[in-house]
Design an enzyme around this catalytic site. Structure first.
Site, mmCIF file in Angstrom:
data_model
loop_
_atom_site.group_PDB
_atom_site.id
_atom_site.type_symbol
_atom_site.label_atom_id
_atom_site.label_comp_id
_atom_site.label_asym_id
_atom_site.label_seq_id
_atom_site.Cartn_x
_atom_site.Cartn_y
_atom_site.Cartn_z
ATOM 1 N N TYR A 29 -3.001 -1.143 10.409
ATOM 2 C CA TYR A 29 -2.879 -1.348 8.957
ATOM 3 C C TYR A 29 -1.527 -0.841 8.438
ATOM 4 C CZ TYR A 29 -4.182 -1.216 3.999
ATOM 5 O OH TYR A 29 -4.228 -1.405 2.633
ATOM 6 N N SER B 14 0.868 -1.177 0.000
ATOM 7 C CA SER B 14 0.000 0.000 0.000
ATOM 8 C C SER B 14 0.904 1.226 0.000
ATOM 9 C CB SER B 14 -0.844 0.012 1.283
ATOM 10 O OG SER B 14 -1.442 1.286 1.473
HETATM 11 C C1 BGC Z 1 -6.252 1.456 1.891
HETATM 12 C C2 BGC Z 1 -7.409 2.283 1.397
HETATM 13 C C3 BGC Z 1 -6.962 3.718 1.156
HETATM 14 C C4 BGC Z 1 -5.692 3.783 0.330
HETATM 15 C C5 BGC Z 1 -5.129 5.191 0.213
HETATM 16 C C6 BGC Z 1 -5.113 1.589 0.935
HETATM 17 O O1 BGC Z 1 -4.045 0.767 1.287
HETATM 18 O O2 BGC Z 1 -6.667 0.098 2.024
HETATM 19 O O3 BGC Z 1 -8.469 2.262 2.337
HETATM 20 O O4 BGC Z 1 -7.992 4.429 0.486
HETATM 21 O O5 BGC Z 1 -4.709 2.950 0.904
HETATM 22 O O6 BGC Z 1 -5.097 5.867 1.436
#
Ligand code: BGC
Length: 286
Positions: A184, A171
């Site tokens: 996360y 991410s």
């Molecule tokens: C998340 C999303 C978020 C995106 C940008 C991703 O890794 O799961 O919820 O919109 O990152 O912030």
């Protein structure tokens, strides 16, 4: 600064025509969390590029069956397999079945992931553990089984010049801190150094390990960020390219990264984020 009109004053560029059709022909791929969102699009794109695909899912049998049907339309084989990637026994059973039914694995897309958001001081140990177990431990367990099979089998040069390819779905939050999402962001930061350390360790066996770092992609995980027009407009402040990403943006990047076109690419995160990692707040100011 107002956004320029799309295409205005831009010279036309004629790209050379190269055929990317079936670049993954004869390859066997496993995509975790492939019943929706980025995983679904990636599974379908890999199949369109010629790979047979195991569609892993944890909930949503109907959705997984639909992905299998879509894949079969492109002429590839597909198998839906229910498994919790955070459980060692279930991951091992999934790989055993894949090797029995498809013969081997060439491409692992470590995609399954989830969010359980909370203000930091209210975050429960369960929320922390669930996110770390699926997003990080799940990727470890699947990558370990894949590496075992890649090393056992080695390079089959008619199939690919690498012995195997792993793509970790990371991410932008492997580098962008995210208040309210500490579990996360920690899991994705962990994915980054896990990916690089595995890549360093297994490169000598011709195994390539990379990540894709998606930005905001239109999927069920972040509906609140794009569904309402006001939320979408707020989101655009974070995306210089001024559009949300579509799941296929990620699927197409995965096809390239898994293919021999990317054979010299190892241990990197490919951000596919419309520029979200460019610190857009600094476009004016600083
Ligand atoms: C998340 C999303 C978020 C995106 C940008 C991703 O890794 O799961 O919820 O919109 O990152 O912030």
């Amino acid at each position: 600064m107002s956004a320029p009109e799309i295409g205005k004053n831009l010279p036309e560029v004629a790209l050379p025509s190269v055929s990317l059709a079936k670049v993954l022909k004869g390859q066997k791929a496993l995509v975790t969390g492939a019943n929706s969102g980025i995983g679904k699009a990636t599974a379908i794109c890999l199949a369109q590029a010629g790979a047979d695909v195991v569609v892993n899912y944890f909930s949503g049998d109907d959705a997984a069956r639909q992905v299998v049907a879509d894949i079969q339309k492109s002429g590839s084989k597909a198998i839906a397999h229910l498994a919790d990637v955070s459980r060692e026994d279930q991951v091992q059973a999934m790989f055993k079945r894949m090797i029995e039914e498809l013969g081997t694995i060439d491409i692992l897309v470590n995609n399954a992931g989830l969010q359980q958001d909370a203000a930091f001081e209210e975050m429960t140990l369960q929320q922390w553990n669930t996110v770390l177990n699926v997003n990080l431990t799940g990727q470890f367990l699947c990558a370990r089984e894949a590496v075992r099979e890649f090393k056992r089998r080695g390079v089959v040069k008619e199939v690919s010049c690498a012995a195997g390819k792993i793509i970790c779905m990371s991410s932008v939050h492997e580098v962008i801190p995210w208040a309210g999402h500490v579990n996360y962001a920690a899991s994705k930061g962990g994915v980054m150094l896990m990916m690089k350390s595995i890549a360093q360790e297994v490169a000598r066996y011709r195994i390539r390990v990379n990540s894709i770092g998606p930005g905001a992609i239109r999927t069920p995980i972040n509906t609140a960020a794009w569904e309402a027009p006001a939320a979408y407009n707020e989101l655009m402040k974070l995306i210089p390219y001024n559009r949300i990403g579509e799941p296929e943006d990620i699927g197409r990047a995965a096809v390239w990264l898994a293919s021999d076109h990317a054979d010299y690419v190892n241990g990197i995160t490919l951000f596919v984020d419309g520029g979200m990692t460019l610190y857009p707040g600094f476009a004016e100011g600083g």
